[in-house]
Design a protein around this motif. Sequence first.
Motif, PDB file in Angstrom:
ATOM      1  N   ILE A 186     -11.825  40.513 -40.416  1.00  0.00           N
ATOM      2  CA  ILE A 186     -10.440  40.217 -40.679  1.00  0.00           C
ATOM      3  C   ILE A 186      -9.575  41.219 -41.163  1.00  0.00           C
ATOM      4  N   TYR A 187      -8.293  40.886 -41.484  1.00  0.00           N
ATOM      5  CA  TYR A 187      -7.663  42.154 -42.012  1.00  0.00           C
ATOM      6  C   TYR A 187      -6.599  41.399 -43.298  1.00  0.00           C
ATOM      7  N   PRO A 188      -7.305  41.435 -44.433  1.00  0.00           N
ATOM      8  CA  PRO A 188      -6.634  41.212 -45.738  1.00  0.00           C
ATOM      9  C   PRO A 188      -5.314  42.068 -46.144  1.00  0.00           C
ATOM     10  N   TYR A 189      -4.500  41.549 -46.766  1.00  0.00           N
ATOM     11  CA  TYR A 189      -3.265  42.357 -47.232  1.00  0.00           C
ATOM     12  C   TYR A 189      -2.716  41.404 -48.414  1.00  0.00           C
ATOM     13  N   ARG A 190      -1.948  42.127 -49.341  1.00  0.00           N
ATOM     14  CA  ARG A 190      -1.260  41.362 -50.400  1.00  0.00           C
ATOM     15  C   ARG A 190      -0.122  40.825 -49.914  1.00  0.00           C
ATOM     16  N   GLU A 191       0.202  39.566 -50.528  1.00  0.00           N
ATOM     17  CA  GLU A 191       1.314  38.834 -50.261  1.00  0.00           C
ATOM     18  C   GLU A 191       1.735  38.158 -51.783  1.00  0.00           C
ATOM     19  N   GLN A 192       2.810  38.548 -52.161  1.00  0.00           N
ATOM     20  CA  GLN A 192       3.349  38.065 -53.501  1.00  0.00           C
ATOM     21  C   GLN A 192       2.214  38.002 -54.495  1.00  0.00           C
ATOM     22  N   THR A 229      -0.927  38.240 -54.059  1.00  0.00           N
ATOM     23  CA  THR A 229      -2.181  37.461 -53.729  1.00  0.00           C
ATOM     24  C   THR A 229      -2.837  38.141 -52.372  1.00  0.00           C
ATOM     25  N   TRP A 230      -3.986  38.062 -52.613  1.00  0.00           N
ATOM     26  CA  TRP A 230      -4.756  38.805 -51.293  1.00  0.00           C
ATOM     27  C   TRP A 230      -4.711  37.537 -50.305  1.00  0.00           C
ATOM     28  N   VAL A 231      -4.206  37.767 -49.018  1.00  0.00           N
ATOM     29  CA  VAL A 231      -4.334  36.699 -47.994  1.00  0.00           C
ATOM     30  C   VAL A 231      -4.841  37.541 -46.902  1.00  0.00           C
ATOM     31  N   PRO A 243      -4.875  32.359 -48.334  1.00  0.00           N
ATOM     32  CA  PRO A 243      -5.166  33.002 -49.559  1.00  0.00           C
ATOM     33  C   PRO A 243      -6.679  33.071 -50.020  1.00  0.00           C
ATOM     34  N   PHE A 244      -7.106  34.275 -50.782  1.00  0.00           N
ATOM     35  CA  PHE A 244      -8.296  34.291 -51.443  1.00  0.00           C
ATOM     36  C   PHE A 244      -8.062  33.754 -52.945  1.00  0.00           C
ATOM     37  N   PRO A 287     -10.445  37.615 -55.484  1.00  0.00           N
ATOM     38  CA  PRO A 287      -9.368  38.535 -55.512  1.00  0.00           C
ATOM     39  C   PRO A 287      -9.858  39.696 -56.530  1.00  0.00           C
ATOM     40  N   GLU A 288     -10.447  39.365 -57.556  1.00  0.00           N
ATOM     41  CA  GLU A 288     -11.189  40.439 -58.444  1.00  0.00           C
ATOM     42  C   GLU A 288     -12.251  41.007 -57.470  1.00  0.00           C
ATOM     43  N   MET A 289     -12.985  40.456 -56.654  1.00  0.00           N
ATOM     44  CA  MET A 289     -14.040  41.251 -55.907  1.00  0.00           C
ATOM     45  C   MET A 289     -13.196  41.972 -54.894  1.00  0.00           C
ATOM     46  N   ILE A 290     -12.219  41.381 -54.378  1.00  0.00           N
ATOM     47  CA  ILE A 290     -11.576  42.528 -53.223  1.00  0.00           C
ATOM     48  C   ILE A 290     -10.885  43.687 -53.992  1.00  0.00           C
ATOM     49  N   ASN A 291     -10.329  43.578 -55.205  1.00  0.00           N
ATOM     50  CA  ASN A 291     -10.022  44.856 -55.804  1.00  0.00           C
ATOM     51  C   ASN A 291     -11.136  45.834 -56.101  1.00  0.00           C
TER      52      ASN A 291
END
Length: 115
Positions: free
Chosen positions: A8-14, A16-18, A30-31, A36-40
């Motif tokens: 998948i290709y996550p990105y930030r929107e407002q 939030t990781w989505v 959304p995640f 989100p902390e794991m993704i960071n």
Amino acid sequence: MSNAMMVIYPYREQYTWVFDDERAGLIQEPFVQGVPEMINLIVADIPNADRGFRLLFSANPFPGYQAEMLWFKAEYGGNWYRWETQNMEGWLCPALFKYFAEAPPKFYCKAEKLQ
């Protein structure tokens, strides 16, 4: 889905990781709840990851994986996973079942920069 490896290709929107996956019928999914902390953490070395990155994941270990996520309980239709080496927990919503027939006892993931 029947692939052993998924992407998948996550990105930030407002703030939030989505991610979007039209094949799975998901748009700006959304995640939440610790993910989100794991993704960071997993994208910390990827420049401009907020604009998008590639997330590989599988129920089987693969060369170069960065994180092993261990299932520990189901709740509200989703599932909680623990990233033990980082002492982190996160909840994956029922969208998980777009990729796995049932919640895997473990899954592995790796973030990569977009080319």
